[in-house]
Design a protein around this motif. Structure first.
Motif, PDB file in Angstrom:
ATOM      1  N   ASN A 131       0.866  -1.182   0.000  1.00 51.49           N
ATOM      2  CA  ASN A 131       0.000   0.000   0.000  1.00 51.49           C
ATOM      3  C   ASN A 131       0.905   1.236   0.000  1.00 51.49           C
ATOM      4  O   ASN A 131       1.194   1.819   1.045  1.00 51.49           O
ATOM      5  N   MET A 132       1.368   1.600  -1.191  1.00 50.93           N
ATOM      6  CA  MET A 132       2.441   2.583  -1.357  1.00 50.93           C
ATOM      7  C   MET A 132       2.113   3.958  -0.788  1.00 50.93           C
ATOM      8  O   MET A 132       3.004   4.698  -0.368  1.00 50.93           O
ATOM      9  N   GLN A 133       0.826   4.333  -0.787  1.00 52.20           N
ATOM     10  CA  GLN A 133       0.456   5.683  -0.354  1.00 52.20           C
ATOM     11  C   GLN A 133       0.115   5.777   1.129  1.00 52.20           C
ATOM     12  O   GLN A 133      -0.382   6.799   1.596  1.00 52.20           O
ATOM     13  N   GLY A 134       0.412   4.723   1.881  1.00 52.95           N
ATOM     14  CA  GLY A 134      -0.014   4.713   3.272  1.00 52.95           C
ATOM     15  C   GLY A 134      -1.515   4.459   3.368  1.00 52.95           C
ATOM     16  O   GLY A 134      -2.189   4.312   2.343  1.00 52.95           O
ATOM     17  N   VAL A 135      -2.038   4.413   4.576  1.00 47.92           N
ATOM     18  CA  VAL A 135      -3.460   4.115   4.751  1.00 47.92           C
ATOM     19  C   VAL A 135      -4.071   4.951   5.866  1.00 47.92           C
ATOM     20  O   VAL A 135      -3.388   5.364   6.807  1.00 47.92           O
ATOM     21  N   ILE A 136      -5.363   5.199   5.717  1.00 44.45           N
ATOM     22  CA  ILE A 136      -6.189   5.698   6.823  1.00 44.45           C
ATOM     23  C   ILE A 136      -7.420   4.803   6.881  1.00 44.45           C
ATOM     24  O   ILE A 136      -8.196   4.733   5.930  1.00 44.45           O
ATOM     25  N   ALA A 137      -7.563   4.091   7.995  1.00 42.30           N
ATOM     26  CA  ALA A 137      -8.762   3.281   8.234  1.00 42.30           C
ATOM     27  C   ALA A 137      -9.634   4.035   9.222  1.00 42.30           C
ATOM     28  O   ALA A 137      -9.144   4.526  10.239  1.00 42.30           O
ATOM     29  N   TYR A 138     -10.923   4.116   8.913  1.00 42.89           N
ATOM     30  CA  TYR A 138     -11.808   4.939   9.736  1.00 42.89           C
ATOM     31  C   TYR A 138     -13.119   4.198  10.000  1.00 42.89           C
ATOM     32  O   TYR A 138     -13.583   3.396   9.202  1.00 42.89           O
ATOM     33  N   SER A 139     -13.712   4.504  11.142  1.00 47.36           N
ATOM     34  CA  SER A 139     -14.979   3.897  11.520  1.00 47.36           C
ATOM     35  C   SER A 139     -16.170   4.723  11.055  1.00 47.36           C
ATOM     36  O   SER A 139     -17.279   4.202  10.936  1.00 47.36           O
ATOM     37  N   ASP A 140     -15.932   6.003  10.782  1.00 43.31           N
ATOM     38  CA  ASP A 140     -17.007   6.925  10.440  1.00 43.31           C
ATOM     39  C   ASP A 140     -16.429   7.983   9.500  1.00 43.31           C
ATOM     40  O   ASP A 140     -15.341   8.510   9.765  1.00 43.31           O
ATOM     41  N   PRO A 141     -17.111   8.318   8.399  1.00 43.71           N
ATOM     42  CA  PRO A 141     -16.581   9.333   7.475  1.00 43.71           C
ATOM     43  C   PRO A 141     -16.273  10.664   8.145  1.00 43.71           C
ATOM     44  O   PRO A 141     -15.349  11.372   7.727  1.00 43.71           O
ATOM     45  N   LYS A 142     -17.012  11.022   9.187  1.00 46.60           N
ATOM     46  CA  LYS A 142     -16.753  12.288   9.879  1.00 46.60           C
ATOM     47  C   LYS A 142     -15.365  12.275  10.535  1.00 46.60           C
ATOM     48  O   LYS A 142     -14.700  13.306  10.619  1.00 46.60           O
ATOM     49  N   VAL A 143     -14.955  11.091  11.025  1.00 47.38           N
ATOM     50  CA  VAL A 143     -13.618  10.972  11.605  1.00 47.38           C
ATOM     51  C   VAL A 143     -12.565  11.205  10.531  1.00 47.38           C
ATOM     52  O   VAL A 143     -11.570  11.905  10.752  1.00 47.38           O
ATOM     53  N   LEU A 144     -12.774  10.638   9.364  1.00 49.68           N
ATOM     54  CA  LEU A 144     -11.831  10.831   8.261  1.00 49.68           C
ATOM     55  C   LEU A 144     -11.725  12.302   7.895  1.00 49.68           C
ATOM     56  O   LEU A 144     -10.619  12.817   7.672  1.00 49.68           O
ATOM     57  N   GLN A 145     -12.851  12.991   7.838  1.00 48.16           N
ATOM     58  CA  GLN A 145     -12.823  14.415   7.512  1.00 48.16           C
ATOM     59  C   GLN A 145     -11.995  15.196   8.522  1.00 48.16           C
ATOM     60  O   GLN A 145     -11.184  16.053   8.157  1.00 48.16           O
ATOM     61  N   ARG A 146     -12.177  14.891   9.794  1.00 50.00           N
ATOM     62  CA  ARG A 146     -11.426  15.599  10.845  1.00 50.00           C
ATOM     63  C   ARG A 146      -9.946  15.256  10.773  1.00 50.00           C
ATOM     64  O   ARG A 146      -9.089  16.140  11.004  1.00 50.00           O
ATOM     65  N   LEU A 147      -9.632  14.003  10.467  1.00 50.66           N
ATOM     66  CA  LEU A 147      -8.234  13.614  10.347  1.00 50.66           C
ATOM     67  C   LEU A 147      -7.551  14.367   9.205  1.00 50.66           C
ATOM     68  O   LEU A 147      -6.453  14.909   9.377  1.00 50.66           O
ATOM     69  N   VAL A 148      -8.193  14.374   8.054  1.00 53.45           N
ATOM     70  CA  VAL A 148      -7.607  15.048   6.896  1.00 53.45           C
ATOM     71  C   VAL A 148      -7.447  16.537   7.178  1.00 53.45           C
ATOM     72  O   VAL A 148      -6.422  17.142   6.825  1.00 53.45           O
ATOM     73  N   ALA A 149      -8.428  17.145   7.831  1.00 55.58           N
ATOM     74  CA  ALA A 149      -8.337  18.561   8.180  1.00 55.58           C
ATOM     75  C   ALA A 149      -7.134  18.832   9.071  1.00 55.58           C
ATOM     76  O   ALA A 149      -6.422  19.824   8.913  1.00 55.58           O
ATOM     77  N   SER A 150      -6.878  17.924  10.029  1.00 54.05           N
ATOM     78  CA  SER A 150      -5.750  18.088  10.939  1.00 54.05           C
ATOM     79  C   SER A 150      -4.414  17.856  10.236  1.00 54.05           C
ATOM     80  O   SER A 150      -3.430  18.571  10.463  1.00 54.05           O
ATOM     81  N   LEU A 151      -4.375  16.844   9.373  1.00 52.01           N
ATOM     82  CA  LEU A 151      -3.131  16.479   8.693  1.00 52.01           C
ATOM     83  C   LEU A 151      -2.719  17.502   7.640  1.00 52.01           C
ATOM     84  O   LEU A 151      -1.539  17.573   7.266  1.00 52.01           O
ATOM     85  N   THR A 152      -3.677  18.268   7.146  1.00 49.93           N
ATOM     86  CA  THR A 152      -3.365  19.267   6.114  1.00 49.93           C
ATOM     87  C   THR A 152      -3.329  20.678   6.674  1.00 49.93           C
ATOM     88  O   THR A 152      -3.142  21.636   5.927  1.00 49.93           O
ATOM     89  N   LYS A 153      -3.474  20.816   7.975  1.00 49.07           N
ATOM     90  CA  LYS A 153      -3.480  22.139   8.605  1.00 49.07           C
ATOM     91  C   LYS A 153      -2.077  22.746   8.563  1.00 49.07           C
ATOM     92  O   LYS A 153      -1.106  22.111   8.944  1.00 49.07           O
ATOM     93  N   LYS A 154      -1.976  23.913   8.073  1.00 45.46           N
ATOM     94  CA  LYS A 154      -0.689  24.595   7.964  1.00 45.46           C
ATOM     95  C   LYS A 154      -0.344  25.333   9.259  1.00 45.46           C
ATOM     96  O   LYS A 154      -1.211  25.853   9.926  1.00 45.46           O
TER      97      LYS A 154
END
Length: 393
Positions: free
Chosen positions: A370-393
């Motif tokens: 899995n060359m691009q790494g992975v994010i496994a999530y239980s709820d799409p809202k969690v994924l949204q919050r994770l991406v928001a945090s990971l891309t925060k400048k």
């Protein structure tokens, strides 16, 4: 073939595999015979060294043999982590496969084990033993569904967490079902995932945790979870699966990652998430399924299709998923939130890991990394919050 019949056989295979893993671990003299270091393209990038045990190969080939016996021809659809080529201590090379009777299997194992008839006989007895798991009542919901065996593929990780399996340790703070094990046998899993060959999407997953709990530190018992997401049908054995309420906006969800990624990811996530670690990719994904954490995040190319296929199918049956880490950081996940429509839902579908195509220009095990790494999530809202945090400048 009926989906319910396939799942029933996958459960039997997973439980038989767990019994084999426990039996080998119990017999110390037998266990030490079975370690061979991986080299070259088969060497896993996660460690300075890695091990292929005869237990791994036996489990993988046993699952292939048993499934093929029930569904003729399906054995060639099974792909595992392990190469079934094995070298004995004398340097002789063999292809390990399960024969059609116990006597023939014993003879082959005896050659691999340098004439150790006792060990070969013990292993052959285990491999040819019949194991039947009671048919889960949830399978009634899938009785009308059929699959063409030519249109599916199966990924197996026979013993995920081999290093933990070999060490045989146990986290003294671990409380089964209540918290995350930090090391040892509870982090070992058997993973069997089924995917569609046309789309690559995972549709059935079975996870067996052979060493879930022990009363005396010696005799272990395990457990099994499974899920199916086929068309509009979503069924899981996890009781709190899809009915789990969404993570509230005010909560601070827990995220599990690897020790090697903890510091890097913590820089981005610590403000909005609790960061936990644990060994074993399959185990970390199981923690998301069990709601011991809300997500598993890994930025590195340290997992493989056999690690993620089974847990991914179960998470899909619960309303979650597993997406490509790097690609998720540039996707538009605003709005929708998995509500059944909109751009977000399409983006989520496009981001899901698929299991039918190898990575271009890669060889050996890296072809299925899995060359691009992975994010496994239980709820799409969690994924949204994770991406928001990971891309925060």
């Amino acid at each position: 073939m009926k989906v319910s019949d396939l799942i029933a056989e996958l459960l039997n295979a997973a439980e038989k595999s767990a019994e084999l893993a426990r039996a080998i671990r119990r017999e110390e003299s037998l266990f030490h015979l079975l370690i061979e270091e991986k080299t070259g393209d088969d060497k896993n990038k996660r460690f300075g060294f890695d091990f292929k045990t005869l237990a791994d190969v036996l489990v993988q080939e046993m699952i292939r043999f048993d499934l093929n016996k029930k569904f003729s021809g399906i054995g060639k659809r099974v792909t595992g982590e392990e190469n079934n080529k094995f070298t004995n201590f004398a340097g002789d090379k063999f292809s390990l496969e399960i024969k059609d009777n116990k006597k023939k299997t014993t003879a082959l194992l005896c050659k691999i084990l340098d004439g150790n008839d006792r060990a070969a006989t013990t292993l052959a007895n285990l491999v040819h033993e019949d194991v039947t798991v009671p048919r889960p009542p949830e399978l009634e919901k899938l009785e009308s569904l059929e699959l063409d065996k030519k249109e599916i593929g199966i990924w197996i990780d026979p013993i995920d967490g081999t290093a933990e399996y070999i060490s045989g340790s146990r986290d003294p703070e671990f409380r089964p079902g209540e918290n995350i094990s930090q090391n040892g046998l509870p982090n070992v899993t058997v993973l069997i995932g089924v995917y569609e060959r046309s789309t690559g999407l995972p549709i059935i997953g079975v996870i067996n945790q052979p060493f879930f709990k022990t009363e005396d530190g010696k005799i272990w018992s395990g457990r099994m979870v499974w899920g199916a997401c086929i068309g509009d049908a979503r069924v899981t054995s996890v009781p709190h699966g899809r009915d789990q309420p969404p993570v509230g906006e005010a909560e601070k969800p827990a995220v599990v990652t690897s020790m090697s990624d903890c510091k890097k990811l913590g820089t981005y996530l610590c403000e909005n998430f609790d960061i936990l670690t644990a060994p074993g990719a399959g185990y970390k994904l199981l923690c998301v399924i069990d709601r011991l954490c809300s997500a598993y995040v890994l930025s590195k190319d340290n997992t493989y299709r056999w690690d993620t296929c089974a847990p991914h199918a179960i998470l899909r049956s619960q309303g979650g998923g597993v997406v490509k880490h790097q690609q998720a950081l540039t996707a538009d996940l605003s709005g929708g939130g998995g509500s059944g429509g909109g751009a977000c839902d399409k983006a989520l579908r496009d981001l899901q890991l698929t299991y039918h195509k190898a990575e271009p220009k890669a060889s050996g095990s890296n072809a299925w990394c899995n060359m691009q790494g992975v994010i496994a999530y239980s709820d799409p809202k969690v994924l949204q919050r994770l991406v928001a945090s990971l891309t925060k400048k």
